[in-house]
Write a protein that holds these residues in place. Sequence first.
Motif, mmCIF file in Angstrom:
data_model
loop_
_atom_site.group_PDB
_atom_site.id
_atom_site.type_symbol
_atom_site.label_atom_id
_atom_site.label_comp_id
_atom_site.label_asym_id
_atom_site.label_seq_id
_atom_site.Cartn_x
_atom_site.Cartn_y
_atom_site.Cartn_z
ATOM 1 N N THR A 141 12.233 -36.933 19.265
ATOM 2 C CA THR A 141 12.878 -36.410 20.507
ATOM 3 C C THR A 141 11.531 -35.700 21.241
ATOM 4 O O THR A 141 10.539 -35.492 20.600
ATOM 5 N N THR A 142 11.575 -35.681 22.507
ATOM 6 C CA THR A 142 10.632 -35.143 23.341
ATOM 7 C C THR A 142 10.868 -33.703 23.778
ATOM 8 O O THR A 142 10.187 -33.160 24.212
ATOM 9 N N VAL A 143 12.048 -33.205 23.143
ATOM 10 C CA VAL A 143 12.527 -31.792 23.369
ATOM 11 C C VAL A 143 11.417 -30.919 22.765
ATOM 12 O O VAL A 143 11.051 -31.163 21.390
ATOM 13 N N ILE A 144 10.706 -30.104 23.456
ATOM 14 C CA ILE A 144 9.653 -28.957 23.054
ATOM 15 C C ILE A 144 10.271 -27.656 22.311
ATOM 16 O O ILE A 144 9.600 -26.957 21.830
ATOM 17 N N GLY A 145 11.441 -27.453 22.958
ATOM 18 C CA GLY A 145 12.060 -26.118 22.528
ATOM 19 C C GLY A 145 13.462 -25.905 23.097
ATOM 20 O O GLY A 145 13.685 -26.722 24.104
ATOM 21 N N THR A 146 13.921 -24.790 22.498
ATOM 22 C CA THR A 146 15.173 -24.290 23.501
ATOM 23 C C THR A 146 14.712 -22.824 23.860
ATOM 24 O O THR A 146 13.994 -22.061 23.327
ATOM 25 N N VAL A 147 15.459 -22.563 25.147
ATOM 26 C CA VAL A 147 15.135 -21.330 25.724
ATOM 27 C C VAL A 147 16.275 -20.767 26.192
ATOM 28 O O VAL A 147 17.337 -21.394 27.171
ATOM 29 N N ALA A 162 22.248 -34.739 34.446
ATOM 30 C CA ALA A 162 22.142 -33.672 33.627
ATOM 31 C C ALA A 162 20.921 -32.948 33.667
ATOM 32 O O ALA A 162 20.521 -31.827 33.384
ATOM 33 N N GLU A 163 19.860 -33.706 33.751
ATOM 34 C CA GLU A 163 18.215 -33.171 33.378
ATOM 35 C C GLU A 163 17.911 -32.886 34.834
ATOM 36 O O GLU A 163 18.193 -33.627 35.840
ATOM 37 N N PHE A 164 17.017 -31.900 34.889
ATOM 38 C CA PHE A 164 16.403 -31.412 36.235
ATOM 39 C C PHE A 164 15.023 -30.725 35.869
ATOM 40 O O PHE A 164 14.608 -30.417 34.876
ATOM 41 N N GLU A 165 14.449 -30.307 36.954
ATOM 42 C CA GLU A 165 13.108 -29.462 37.006
ATOM 43 C C GLU A 165 13.217 -28.373 37.267
ATOM 44 O O GLU A 165 14.043 -27.819 38.243
ATOM 45 N N MET A 166 12.516 -27.254 36.713
ATOM 46 C CA MET A 166 12.915 -25.984 36.861
ATOM 47 C C MET A 166 11.541 -25.173 36.301
ATOM 48 O O MET A 166 11.111 -25.628 35.339
ATOM 49 N N ARG A 192 9.242 -27.373 34.166
ATOM 50 C CA ARG A 192 9.464 -28.518 33.095
ATOM 51 C C ARG A 192 10.713 -29.109 33.463
ATOM 52 O O ARG A 192 11.402 -28.787 34.260
ATOM 53 N N ARG A 193 10.909 -30.223 32.557
ATOM 54 C CA ARG A 193 12.220 -30.984 32.823
ATOM 55 C C ARG A 193 13.113 -30.343 31.711
ATOM 56 O O ARG A 193 12.648 -29.959 30.451
ATOM 57 N N VAL A 194 13.992 -29.969 31.971
ATOM 58 C CA VAL A 194 15.220 -29.335 31.345
ATOM 59 C C VAL A 194 16.567 -29.985 31.262
ATOM 60 O O VAL A 194 16.951 -30.663 32.074
ATOM 61 N N LYS A 195 17.306 -29.312 30.495
ATOM 62 C CA LYS A 195 18.866 -29.722 30.485
ATOM 63 C C LYS A 195 19.622 -28.578 30.036
ATOM 64 O O LYS A 195 19.239 -27.891 28.896
ATOM 65 N N LEU A 196 20.640 -28.181 30.619
ATOM 66 C CA LEU A 196 21.554 -27.057 30.307
ATOM 67 C C LEU A 196 22.102 -27.940 28.698
ATOM 68 O O LEU A 196 22.701 -28.677 28.720
ATOM 69 N N SER A 222 24.056 -16.176 31.971
ATOM 70 C CA SER A 222 23.413 -16.980 30.695
ATOM 71 C C SER A 222 23.858 -18.328 30.295
ATOM 72 O O SER A 222 25.201 -18.639 30.467
ATOM 73 N N PHE A 223 22.584 -18.942 29.781
ATOM 74 C CA PHE A 223 22.847 -20.100 29.610
ATOM 75 C C PHE A 223 21.439 -20.551 28.543
ATOM 76 O O PHE A 223 20.663 -19.796 28.408
ATOM 77 N N SER A 224 21.558 -21.683 27.908
ATOM 78 C CA SER A 224 20.491 -22.080 27.143
ATOM 79 C C SER A 224 19.850 -23.593 27.650
ATOM 80 O O SER A 224 20.654 -24.233 28.069
ATOM 81 N N LEU A 225 18.596 -23.496 27.581
ATOM 82 C CA LEU A 225 18.029 -24.933 28.121
ATOM 83 C C LEU A 225 17.386 -25.677 27.024
ATOM 84 O O LEU A 225 16.696 -24.927 26.091
ATOM 85 N N ASP A 226 17.425 -26.917 26.993
ATOM 86 C CA ASP A 226 16.300 -27.822 26.360
ATOM 87 C C ASP A 226 15.338 -28.039 27.283
ATOM 88 O O ASP A 226 15.411 -28.353 28.378
ATOM 89 N N VAL A 227 14.109 -27.886 26.679
ATOM 90 C CA VAL A 227 13.009 -27.954 27.408
ATOM 91 C C VAL A 227 12.078 -29.118 27.116
ATOM 92 O O VAL A 227 11.665 -29.340 25.769
ATOM 93 N N TRP A 228 11.510 -29.911 28.163
ATOM 94 C CA TRP A 228 10.504 -30.756 27.758
ATOM 95 C C TRP A 228 9.510 -30.818 28.557
ATOM 96 O O TRP A 228 9.459 -30.121 29.601
ATOM 97 N N ASP A 229 8.034 -31.616 28.027
ATOM 98 C CA ASP A 229 6.917 -31.461 28.875
ATOM 99 C C ASP A 229 7.536 -32.327 30.058
ATOM 100 O O ASP A 229 8.132 -33.552 29.884
ATOM 101 N N LEU A 230 6.697 -32.252 31.291
ATOM 102 C CA LEU A 230 6.899 -33.453 32.434
ATOM 103 C C LEU A 230 6.082 -34.418 32.104
ATOM 104 O O LEU A 230 5.023 -34.492 31.609
#
Length: 122
Positions: free
Chosen positions: A44-50, A77-81, A92-96, A114-122
């Motif tokens: 996976t390219t997910v680098i973390g959860t925020v 579902a994915e967006f930049e933030m 970063r590229r993220v997804k709720l 409040s929400f959580s994001l999966d975070v990727w490198d761009l």
Amino acid sequence: MPLPVWPATVPHKPLADTGIDEPHRGVLESEMTAGNTRSRRQFTTVIGTVPRTIPMTTAQFLTFKAFVRDTLSHGAAEFEMPVWDLTGCPVRRVKLREGGKYTANRMGNKIHVSFSLDVWDL
């Protein structure tokens, strides 16, 4: 096709400066026919959860709600933030997480979303 971008009129800074809380995904374990297990890294390219709680005005919340409803729930579902990573706020590229679920609670004149994001490198 370019990714949607977090609405400019909606704040992105959370109440607390929390960085990425899962810098790496854990290993996957598969049971083998001999009874032992095999560990391997997740692909996976997910680098973390925020986790995020962002205070918004009513107008900002309505813009956020429309972004989730009209953009994210229709296949994008994915967006930049901008995401605080304890060193700065790079885009970063993220997804709720959890299918775009969020909670909103009124606190005085603000709505805390409040929400959580999966975070990727761009």
